[in-house]
Design a protein around this motif. Structure first.
Motif, mmCIF file in Angstrom:
data_model
loop_
_atom_site.group_PDB
_atom_site.id
_atom_site.type_symbol
_atom_site.label_atom_id
_atom_site.label_comp_id
_atom_site.label_asym_id
_atom_site.label_seq_id
_atom_site.Cartn_x
_atom_site.Cartn_y
_atom_site.Cartn_z
ATOM 1 N N VAL A 93 0.955 -1.227 0.002
ATOM 2 C CA VAL A 93 -0.055 0.122 -0.130
ATOM 3 C C VAL A 93 0.990 1.034 -0.036
ATOM 4 C CG1 VAL A 93 -1.867 1.275 1.299
ATOM 5 C CG2 VAL A 93 -1.859 -1.265 1.235
ATOM 6 N N THR A 94 0.546 2.156 -1.041
ATOM 7 C CA THR A 94 1.551 3.324 -0.929
ATOM 8 C C THR A 94 1.265 4.351 0.194
ATOM 9 O OG1 THR A 94 -0.158 4.786 -2.350
ATOM 10 C CG2 THR A 94 1.123 3.257 -3.582
ATOM 11 N N VAL A 95 2.428 5.182 0.206
ATOM 12 C CA VAL A 95 2.289 6.129 1.433
ATOM 13 C C VAL A 95 1.050 7.011 1.219
ATOM 14 C CG1 VAL A 95 3.448 8.114 2.401
ATOM 15 C CG2 VAL A 95 4.839 6.014 1.582
ATOM 16 N N TRP A 96 0.816 7.350 0.133
ATOM 17 C CA TRP A 96 -0.591 8.251 0.244
ATOM 18 C C TRP A 96 -1.935 7.618 0.356
ATOM 19 C CZ3 TRP A 96 -1.180 13.267 0.672
ATOM 20 C CH2 TRP A 96 -0.068 13.790 0.526
ATOM 21 N N ALA A 97 -1.871 6.116 0.153
ATOM 22 C CA ALA A 97 -3.026 5.314 0.281
ATOM 23 C C ALA A 97 -3.124 5.347 1.895
ATOM 24 C CB ALA A 97 -3.071 4.304 -0.394
ATOM 25 N N LYS A 98 -1.945 5.064 2.558
ATOM 26 C CA LYS A 98 -1.944 4.897 3.950
ATOM 27 C C LYS A 98 -2.463 6.262 4.835
ATOM 28 C CE LYS A 98 1.508 1.175 3.968
ATOM 29 N NZ LYS A 98 2.886 0.745 4.660
ATOM 30 N N ARG A 99 -2.092 7.216 3.947
ATOM 31 C CA ARG A 99 -2.339 8.585 4.771
ATOM 32 C C ARG A 99 -3.911 8.596 4.856
ATOM 33 N NH1 ARG A 99 2.289 12.257 1.913
ATOM 34 N NH2 ARG A 99 4.044 11.290 3.736
ATOM 35 N N VAL A 100 -4.400 8.052 3.482
ATOM 36 C CA VAL A 100 -6.053 8.157 3.442
ATOM 37 C C VAL A 100 -6.663 7.463 4.340
ATOM 38 C CG1 VAL A 100 -7.755 7.991 1.893
ATOM 39 C CG2 VAL A 100 -5.988 9.260 1.033
ATOM 40 N N LEU A 101 -6.100 6.050 4.373
ATOM 41 C CA LEU A 101 -6.657 5.103 5.217
ATOM 42 C C LEU A 101 -6.589 5.601 6.764
ATOM 43 C CD1 LEU A 101 -5.092 1.975 3.624
ATOM 44 C CD2 LEU A 101 -7.484 2.247 3.826
ATOM 45 N N ALA A 102 -5.589 6.275 7.046
ATOM 46 C CA ALA A 102 -5.433 6.627 8.471
ATOM 47 C C ALA A 102 -6.417 7.556 8.848
ATOM 48 C CB ALA A 102 -4.079 7.187 8.547
ATOM 49 N N VAL A 103 -6.763 8.511 7.794
ATOM 50 C CA VAL A 103 -7.868 9.690 8.441
ATOM 51 C C VAL A 103 -9.303 8.863 8.518
ATOM 52 C CG1 VAL A 103 -8.924 11.541 7.249
ATOM 53 C CG2 VAL A 103 -6.559 11.639 7.320
ATOM 54 N N VAL A 104 -9.343 7.729 7.274
ATOM 55 C CA VAL A 104 -10.828 7.430 7.361
ATOM 56 C C VAL A 104 -10.732 6.308 8.791
ATOM 57 C CG1 VAL A 104 -12.021 5.552 6.342
ATOM 58 C CG2 VAL A 104 -10.855 7.113 4.913
ATOM 59 N N LEU A 105 -9.816 5.676 8.828
ATOM 60 C CA LEU A 105 -9.844 4.795 10.208
ATOM 61 C C LEU A 105 -9.745 5.740 11.418
ATOM 62 C CD1 LEU A 105 -9.587 2.105 11.447
ATOM 63 C CD2 LEU A 105 -7.153 2.555 11.253
ATOM 64 N N GLY A 106 -9.149 6.792 11.524
ATOM 65 C CA GLY A 106 -9.367 7.702 12.560
ATOM 66 C C GLY A 106 -10.555 8.300 13.037
ATOM 67 N N THR A 107 -11.308 8.677 11.867
ATOM 68 C CA THR A 107 -12.785 9.180 11.857
ATOM 69 C C THR A 107 -13.771 8.019 12.447
ATOM 70 O OG1 THR A 107 -12.441 10.276 9.888
ATOM 71 C CG2 THR A 107 -14.635 9.989 10.324
ATOM 72 N N ILE A 108 -13.592 6.818 11.886
ATOM 73 C CA ILE A 108 -14.252 5.684 12.156
ATOM 74 C C ILE A 108 -14.077 5.265 13.877
ATOM 75 C CG2 ILE A 108 -14.712 3.235 11.845
ATOM 76 C CD1 ILE A 108 -14.462 3.824 8.823
ATOM 77 N N LEU A 109 -12.837 5.234 14.193
ATOM 78 C CA LEU A 109 -12.442 5.106 15.401
ATOM 79 C C LEU A 109 -13.169 6.188 16.613
ATOM 80 C CD1 LEU A 109 -8.893 3.662 15.205
ATOM 81 C CD2 LEU A 109 -10.909 2.603 15.465
ATOM 82 N N ILE A 110 -13.003 7.255 16.270
ATOM 83 C CA ILE A 110 -13.422 8.230 16.841
ATOM 84 C C ILE A 110 -15.007 8.093 17.138
ATOM 85 C CG2 ILE A 110 -14.032 10.893 17.176
ATOM 86 C CD1 ILE A 110 -11.256 11.168 15.796
ATOM 87 N N SER A 111 -15.605 7.933 15.836
ATOM 88 C CA SER A 111 -17.260 7.615 15.814
ATOM 89 C C SER A 111 -17.666 6.347 16.767
ATOM 90 C CB SER A 111 -17.656 7.415 14.324
ATOM 91 O OG SER A 111 -19.046 7.216 14.632
ATOM 92 N N LEU A 112 -16.516 5.406 16.769
ATOM 93 C CA LEU A 112 -16.991 4.176 17.456
ATOM 94 C C LEU A 112 -16.709 4.377 19.037
ATOM 95 C CD1 LEU A 112 -15.252 1.324 15.095
ATOM 96 C CD2 LEU A 112 -17.726 1.526 15.834
ATOM 97 N N ALA A 113 -15.814 5.328 19.361
ATOM 98 C CA ALA A 113 -15.651 5.796 20.793
ATOM 99 C C ALA A 113 -16.961 6.254 21.215
ATOM 100 C CB ALA A 113 -14.714 6.586 20.947
ATOM 101 N N PHE A 114 -17.674 7.269 20.553
ATOM 102 C CA PHE A 114 -18.776 7.726 20.923
ATOM 103 C C PHE A 114 -19.860 6.464 20.999
ATOM 104 C CE2 PHE A 114 -17.133 11.865 19.062
ATOM 105 C CZ PHE A 114 -17.034 12.416 20.319
#
Length: 135
Positions: A93-114
């Protein structure tokens, strides 16, 4: 009262968060279609997000604005978060794809915490709707 009206009756930060969630879980994942190793993640994320939104709207119609509305996210996004985490760690997985994945995952994890917090509070007896219809 519609779900949109119930959300509008909440503190302003909730509306801001939901706008970010729309971007981070519905729109940004489409960028993952660019890279072959992340195309499935794009489809799964958008599909889970749309299915979750439909389920939340249905639950709102049945139960009102209660803390249990995050349950579809818990069911759909918990395994998705594990999948995205594993995908980020892959070497193909490319660096830019990992960056996008990290933002998506972070968003989902914050939502899941709530969502997990609200579901636990609901299970412990907090069942009064957060937004009551105007009379």
């Amino acid at each position: 009262m519609t779900l949109a009206e119930a959300i509008a009756a909440q503190p302003a930060w909730i509306g801001l968060w939901l706008n970010w969630l729309l971007f981070g879980a519905f729109i940004l994942p489409l960028a993952l279609l660019i890279w072959r190793p992340t195309r499935l993640a794009a489809v799964l994320t958008v599909a889970a997000s749309v299915a979750g939104a439909v389920a939340v709207n249905w639950m709102y119609g049945e139960m009102g604005y209660v803390r249990l509305l995050g349950l579809p996210h818990i069911v759909l996004w918990t395994p998705l978060a594990v999948y995205l985490w594993r995908l980020i760690r892959r070497e193909d997985v490319t660096v830019w794809a990992k960056r996008v994945l990290a933002v998506v995952l972070g968003t989902i994890l914050i939502s899941l915490a709530f969502d997990y917090t609200d579901a636990i509070r609901y299970a412990l007896g907090e069942r009064t709707p957060a937004a009551l219809p105007a009379e």
